[in-house]
Design an enzyme around this catalytic site. Sequence first.
Site, short mmCIF file in Angstrom:
data_model
loop_
_atom_site.label_atom_id
_atom_site.label_comp_id
_atom_site.label_asym_id
_atom_site.label_seq_id
_atom_site.Cartn_x
_atom_site.Cartn_y
_atom_site.Cartn_z
N LYS A 171 0.64 -1.38 -0.02
CA LYS A 171 -0.12 0.08 0.07
C LYS A 171 0.88 1.15 0.02
O LYS A 171 0.58 2.09 -0.87
CB LYS A 171 -0.79 0.05 1.21
CG LYS A 171 -1.82 1.12 1.39
CD LYS A 171 -2.49 1.38 0.13
CE LYS A 171 -3.35 2.76 0.13
NZ LYS A 171 -4.54 2.95 1.22
N LYS A 239 0.01 11.81 5.13
CA LYS A 239 0.27 10.70 6.21
C LYS A 239 0.99 9.61 5.73
O LYS A 239 1.83 9.09 6.01
CB LYS A 239 -1.09 10.77 7.02
CG LYS A 239 -0.87 9.32 8.12
CD LYS A 239 -1.09 7.93 7.52
CE LYS A 239 -2.70 7.84 6.97
NZ LYS A 239 -3.18 6.45 6.93
#
Length: 298
Positions: A171, A239
Amino acid sequence: MAVVGFVGLGVMGRPMAANLVRAGHEVRAFSRGAAGREEAARLGVPVVGGVAEAVTGADVVVTMLPDTPDVRTVALGPGGVLEHLAPGAAYIDMSTIEPGAARDIAERFAAAGHDALDAPVSGGEAGAREGTLSIMVGGPADAVERWRDVLGAMGTTVVRVGDAGAGQTVKAANQLVVAAHLQALAEAVVFLEAHDADVATALSVIARGLGGSTVIDRKAASVLAGDFAPGFRLELHHKDLGIVEGAARARGAVLPVTGLVGRLVQSLVQRGDGALDHSALVALARELNGTGDRAEAR
């Protein structure tokens, strides 16, 4: 069909939980935010009053939360998932968090006798609504197969990519690719505008060639309309790129383009635009060229 506890009813979590309901699973969902609970209930998702109620008696618990500390707290903290999970039940975290944290959490659940998978997703809000997410799964192969039907209710691509933490590693790689594609789209738009080209037509041609990408397919229309209402917020991509940079440092990997795009994303977040869609990189590109105004969500 499984009894599924679902914790986290944000932009992604709500439609994911709704797709589980549509697939016939018994869902018990909870979110800290009242707005998320209300919107989920409007979508037909049964909402309960807390984490314990969502987890107790569930065959599998899914979390979809903003960041690593949130997952640690909900998964392992007092009153959390591990404390209430029934013997033999499983835990699947579909948030995007640090790979090392995913491994630590999986070890804690495995030591207590539970399947644990890290299964972050790609596809954005549209993919979550449509049930077409790409799901990259880390964990034991037999556990992935046991819970494939649950995962398949939320995504059309469910691939085991390795052991615990591997889903989060893949990811992270996905997020650096998406960020680079978004910046490439932003610069292509600015370049085409500088040459007075028909930008929509140009992008439609590019999209069908080697330069095509899901980023163009999903984002071009809203970018050209100046619509930066969030499908995936800049602050969340910021983030995620922080996770990429931390994981890269841990292995000594050098990612110069990722670092540059990360600074551009950070600049938007730092000036207060973190709630905009990550495609707002095009507005920053226009500003840097003196051809556009500051982006706003519509």
